[in-house]
Design a protein around this motif. Sequence first.
Motif, PDB file in Angstrom:
ATOM      1  N   ASP A  36       0.669  -1.276   0.285  1.00 12.87           N
ATOM      2  CA  ASP A  36      -0.388  -0.221   0.086  1.00 12.87           C
ATOM      3  C   ASP A  36       0.763   0.918   0.198  1.00 12.87           C
ATOM      4  O   ASP A  36       1.473   1.646   1.042  1.00 12.87           O
ATOM      5  CB  ASP A  36      -0.718  -0.051   1.564  1.00 12.87           C
ATOM      6  N   THR A  37       0.840   2.015  -1.278  1.00 10.07           N
ATOM      7  CA  THR A  37       1.306   3.277  -0.996  1.00 10.07           C
ATOM      8  C   THR A  37       0.504   4.211  -0.814  1.00 10.07           C
ATOM      9  O   THR A  37      -0.652   4.466  -1.427  1.00 10.07           O
ATOM     10  CB  THR A  37       2.893   3.418  -1.988  1.00 10.07           C
ATOM     11  N   ALA A  38       0.877   5.423  -1.465  1.00 12.82           N
ATOM     12  CA  ALA A  38       0.092   6.486  -2.516  1.00 12.82           C
ATOM     13  C   ALA A  38       0.801   7.244  -2.770  1.00 12.82           C
ATOM     14  O   ALA A  38       1.691   7.557  -2.825  1.00 12.82           O
ATOM     15  CB  ALA A  38      -0.653   7.306  -0.980  1.00 12.82           C
ATOM     16  N   SER A  39       0.289   8.920  -3.571  1.00  8.56           N
ATOM     17  CA  SER A  39       1.220   9.986  -4.277  1.00  8.56           C
ATOM     18  C   SER A  39       1.922  10.199  -3.453  1.00  8.56           C
ATOM     19  O   SER A  39       2.836  11.036  -3.951  1.00  8.56           O
ATOM     20  CB  SER A  39       0.645  10.269  -5.517  1.00  8.56           C
TER      21      SER A  39
ATOM     22  N   PHE B 239      -0.352  -7.867  -5.027  1.00  4.72           N
ATOM     23  CA  PHE B 239      -1.784  -7.026  -4.811  1.00  4.72           C
ATOM     24  C   PHE B 239      -1.273  -5.534  -4.873  1.00  4.72           C
ATOM     25  O   PHE B 239      -1.024  -5.040  -3.108  1.00  4.72           O
ATOM     26  CB  PHE B 239      -2.717  -7.131  -3.800  1.00  4.72           C
ATOM     27  N   VAL B 240      -1.237  -3.743  -6.067  1.00  3.77           N
ATOM     28  CA  VAL B 240      -0.565  -3.269  -5.488  1.00  3.77           C
ATOM     29  C   VAL B 240      -1.765  -2.130  -5.054  1.00  3.77           C
ATOM     30  O   VAL B 240      -2.725  -1.397  -5.781  1.00  3.77           O
ATOM     31  CB  VAL B 240       0.214  -2.555  -6.026  1.00  3.77           C
ATOM     32  N   THR B 241      -1.228  -0.232  -4.124  1.00  5.92           N
ATOM     33  CA  THR B 241      -2.899  -0.081  -3.978  1.00  5.92           C
ATOM     34  C   THR B 241      -2.362   0.938  -3.743  1.00  5.92           C
ATOM     35  O   THR B 241      -0.981   1.070  -3.481  1.00  5.92           O
ATOM     36  CB  THR B 241      -2.921  -0.010  -2.521  1.00  5.92           C
ATOM     37  N   THR B 242      -2.436   2.235  -4.188  1.00  6.76           N
ATOM     38  CA  THR B 242      -2.365   3.438  -4.061  1.00  6.76           C
ATOM     39  C   THR B 242      -3.602   4.940  -4.272  1.00  6.76           C
ATOM     40  O   THR B 242      -4.581   3.958  -4.170  1.00  6.76           O
ATOM     41  CB  THR B 242      -1.162   4.460  -5.179  1.00  6.76           C
ATOM     42  N   LYS B 243      -3.068   5.259  -4.343  1.00  4.22           N
ATOM     43  CA  LYS B 243      -4.136   6.879  -4.105  1.00  4.22           C
ATOM     44  C   LYS B 243      -4.143   8.022  -5.084  1.00  4.22           C
ATOM     45  O   LYS B 243      -2.934   7.878  -4.640  1.00  4.22           O
ATOM     46  CB  LYS B 243      -4.446   7.615  -2.032  1.00  4.22           C
TER      47      LYS B 243
ATOM     48  N   GLY C 289       5.810   2.373 -12.552  1.00  2.76           N
ATOM     49  CA  GLY C 289       6.514   0.746 -13.577  1.00  2.76           C
ATOM     50  C   GLY C 289       5.237   0.231 -13.506  1.00  2.76           C
ATOM     51  O   GLY C 289       6.075  -1.406 -14.090  1.00  2.76           O
ATOM     52  N   LEU C 290       3.998   0.528 -13.631  1.00  4.81           N
ATOM     53  CA  LEU C 290       3.195  -0.479 -13.637  1.00  4.81           C
ATOM     54  C   LEU C 290       1.506   0.278 -14.740  1.00  4.81           C
ATOM     55  O   LEU C 290       1.838   0.562 -15.065  1.00  4.81           O
ATOM     56  CB  LEU C 290       1.876  -1.000 -12.153  1.00  4.81           C
ATOM     57  N   ASP C 291       1.455  -0.913 -15.768  1.00  4.04           N
ATOM     58  CA  ASP C 291       0.064  -0.934 -16.425  1.00  4.04           C
ATOM     59  C   ASP C 291      -1.320  -0.755 -15.781  1.00  4.04           C
ATOM     60  O   ASP C 291      -2.238  -0.145 -16.146  1.00  4.04           O
ATOM     61  CB  ASP C 291       0.216  -1.885 -17.376  1.00  4.04           C
ATOM     62  N   HIS C 292      -1.160  -0.933 -13.790  1.00  6.44           N
ATOM     63  CA  HIS C 292      -2.626  -0.749 -13.641  1.00  6.44           C
ATOM     64  C   HIS C 292      -2.288  -1.596 -12.057  1.00  6.44           C
ATOM     65  O   HIS C 292      -0.872  -1.973 -11.977  1.00  6.44           O
ATOM     66  CB  HIS C 292      -3.477  -1.970 -14.450  1.00  6.44           C
ATOM     67  N   VAL C 293      -3.017  -0.760 -11.228  1.00  7.66           N
ATOM     68  CA  VAL C 293      -2.621  -1.126  -9.873  1.00  7.66           C
ATOM     69  C   VAL C 293      -4.435  -2.067  -9.511  1.00  7.66           C
ATOM     70  O   VAL C 293      -4.695  -1.778 -10.262  1.00  7.66           O
ATOM     71  CB  VAL C 293      -3.178  -0.074  -9.004  1.00  7.66           C
TER      72      VAL C 293
END
Length: 259
Positions: free
Chosen positions: A32-35, A58-62, A83-87
């Motif tokens: 879990d991260t966030a901008s 499983f990647v989360t951002t906000k 560096g991903l094409d989706h979260v």
Amino acid sequence: MPQLGYGVFQVPNDETEAAVSAALEAGYRSIDTASIYGNEEGVGRALAASGLARDELFVTTKLWNSDHADAVAAYDASLERLGLDHVDLYLIHWPAPANDRYLDAWAGLEKLYADDRVRAIGVSNFLPEQLRRITDLGGTVPAVNQVELHPALQQRDVIAADDAHGIVTEAWSPLAQGAVLADPAITAIAERLGRTPAQVVLRWHLQQGRVVIPKSVTPSRIAVNLDVFGFELTDGDLAAIDGLERDGRTGPHPAEFNG
């Protein structure tokens, strides 16, 4: 979504790659991260270096408050940093009610979801009345509401609102940044079970169906926080921890910034 993940709030970007790498090595698969954390690049480097297949993660951002008017562009910027094409999960970080643009932000998240660019969308730090404004739209119901939640701040009204709409409650700061770990009720349970106080608190969350994202930058603690599936708290243990907020013994709770 794994019920126990790893959060990187307040981890400097130059330390994030090592911390996330340690978490992945220990067995975490949800990050879990966030901008606004400023460490999406470090998360991305760790994910790329891990050698793990994308569907194992499983990647989360906000979405930050200043980007409510253009969630799609903000999402694209997060993807570039990661560096991903989706979260897997994209959240509105705060409702920022003074700006009153979170319904615009939700429309942007719904577009991303409708276009199959994100697996799930949700919110963070939303109160019941703010959730109600979204659910009253009659569109997509948030998958998750991520809020500060720990024995000193149990957010019962938020949990009830989430449950009423089938929204998963996710706890950030699930250990109150360590502020509750010396409580006698928690330490007594930990001593009886031969577990750490942090493991006891995380188990309290898990047995009540919440998702948790503890944070540590110490590899040994990162590993210990994941080792919470081999024991059970009794109903009495759960009730004792439930009672900590009411009797006021846990002290003040920390607060995440709300710019």
